[in-house]
Design an enzyme around this catalytic site. Structure first.
Site, PDB file in Angstrom:
ATOM      1  N   ASP A   1      -9.786   8.384  -7.167  1.00  0.00           N
ATOM      2  CA  ASP A   1      -8.632   7.495  -7.031  1.00  0.00           C
ATOM      3  C   ASP A   1      -7.397   8.183  -7.618  1.00  0.00           C
ATOM      4  OD1 ASP A   1      -8.347   4.115  -6.694  1.00  0.00           O
ATOM      5  OD2 ASP A   1      -6.713   5.217  -7.657  1.00  0.00           O
TER       6      ASP A   1
ATOM      7  N   HIS B   1     -13.344   0.117   0.885  1.00  0.00           N
ATOM      8  CA  HIS B   1     -13.639   1.113  -0.152  1.00  0.00           C
ATOM      9  C   HIS B   1     -14.341   0.451  -1.320  1.00  0.00           C
ATOM     10  CE1 HIS B   1      -9.503  -0.334  -0.623  1.00  0.00           C
ATOM     11  NE2 HIS B   1      -9.674  -0.235  -1.932  1.00  0.00           N
TER      12      HIS B   1
ATOM     13  N   GLN C   1      -6.662  -6.736  -2.142  1.00  0.00           N
ATOM     14  CA  GLN C   1      -6.923  -5.461  -1.469  1.00  0.00           C
ATOM     15  C   GLN C   1      -5.596  -4.850  -1.049  1.00  0.00           C
ATOM     16  OE1 GLN C   1      -9.358  -5.755   2.058  1.00  0.00           O
ATOM     17  NE2 GLN C   1      -9.528  -3.527   2.287  1.00  0.00           N
TER      18      GLN C   1
HETATM   19  P1  AMP Z   1      -7.503  -1.742  -3.499  1.00  0.00           P
HETATM   20  O1  AMP Z   1      -6.533  -2.573  -4.307  1.00  0.00           O
HETATM   21  O2  AMP Z   1      -8.929  -2.128  -3.759  1.00  0.00           O
HETATM   22  O3  AMP Z   1      -7.141  -1.733  -2.041  1.00  0.00           O
HETATM   23  O4  AMP Z   1      -7.400  -0.280  -4.076  1.00  0.00           O
HETATM   24  C1  AMP Z   1      -6.746   0.768  -3.437  1.00  0.00           C
HETATM   25  C2  AMP Z   1      -6.920   1.979  -4.317  1.00  0.00           C
HETATM   26  O5  AMP Z   1      -6.571   3.117  -3.566  1.00  0.00           O
HETATM   27  C3  AMP Z   1      -6.024   1.964  -5.578  1.00  0.00           C
HETATM   28  O6  AMP Z   1      -6.849   2.076  -6.724  1.00  0.00           O
HETATM   29  C4  AMP Z   1      -5.140   3.191  -5.371  1.00  0.00           C
HETATM   30  O7  AMP Z   1      -4.859   3.868  -6.577  1.00  0.00           O
HETATM   31  C5  AMP Z   1      -5.963   4.045  -4.424  1.00  0.00           C
HETATM   32  N1  AMP Z   1      -5.206   4.971  -3.601  1.00  0.00           N
HETATM   33  C6  AMP Z   1      -4.128   4.696  -2.827  1.00  0.00           C
HETATM   34  N2  AMP Z   1      -3.703   5.795  -2.185  1.00  0.00           N
HETATM   35  C7  AMP Z   1      -4.542   6.794  -2.551  1.00  0.00           C
HETATM   36  C8  AMP Z   1      -4.622   8.185  -2.221  1.00  0.00           C
HETATM   37  N3  AMP Z   1      -3.751   8.790  -1.393  1.00  0.00           N
HETATM   38  N4  AMP Z   1      -5.620   8.924  -2.786  1.00  0.00           N
HETATM   39  C9  AMP Z   1      -6.500   8.351  -3.633  1.00  0.00           C
HETATM   40  N5  AMP Z   1      -6.468   7.037  -3.969  1.00  0.00           N
HETATM   41  C10 AMP Z   1      -5.500   6.271  -3.449  1.00  0.00           C
END
Ligand code: AMP
Ligand code: ZN
Length: 115
Positions: free
Chosen positions: A33, A102, A96
């Site tokens: 992440d 994920h 989300q």
């Molecule tokens: P969610 O709130 O469950 O949709 O979590 C989305 C997650 O994706 C968050 O923890 C972000 O930090 C992570 N995230 C967003 N963009 C990226 C990226 N380019 N590479 C890695 N993690 C990411």
């Protein structure tokens, strides 16, 4: 849908956006992440675009099982020895942010930044 051209995690799967990969096979990718809540914070995603748990049916049970079953192995490989946490956020009320399914897996010594 195999890939959504507007989806950031589909772009990571395609290699169009860089990510620090932790595991990859034909159907699953795991990467770190970008904004970790914990010393180790991995996202495990299906390579094909599935927006959220709202789209999951019995037909996905094997895929979800493999994503879950990968997590202890990954935590071990990344040096996590004292437990870890799984989180899946779904939809607006589930907070989300990225609409590509994920599984968050977090571990490492406390204190954590969040969670
Ligand atoms: P969610 O709130 O469950 O949709 O979590 C989305 C997650 O994706 C968050 O923890 C972000 O930090 C992570 N995230 C967003 N963009 C990226 C990226 N380019 N590479 C890695 N993690 C990411
Ligand atoms: Zn996607």
């Amino acid at each position: 849908m195999t890939a959504d051209p507007n989806c950031i995690f589909c772009k990571i799967v395609a290699g169009a956006i860089p990510a620090k990969k932790a595991y990859e096979d034909d159907e699953i990718l795991a990467f770190h992440d970008i904004n970790p809540w914990a010393p180790v914070h991995i996202l495990i995603v299906p390579k094909r675009h599935i927006a959220s748990m709202e789209d999951i049916t019995d037909a996905h049970a094997g895929l979800l099982g493999r994503m879950m079953a990968l997590s202890p192995r990954l935590m071990r490989e990344l040096g996590v020895t004292n437990g870890f946490r799984h989180v899946i956020n779904t939809g607006a009320d589930g907070r989300q942010e990225v609409p590509h399914l994920h599984l968050h897996v977090m571990g490492g010594p406390r204190p954590w930044a969040r969670g």
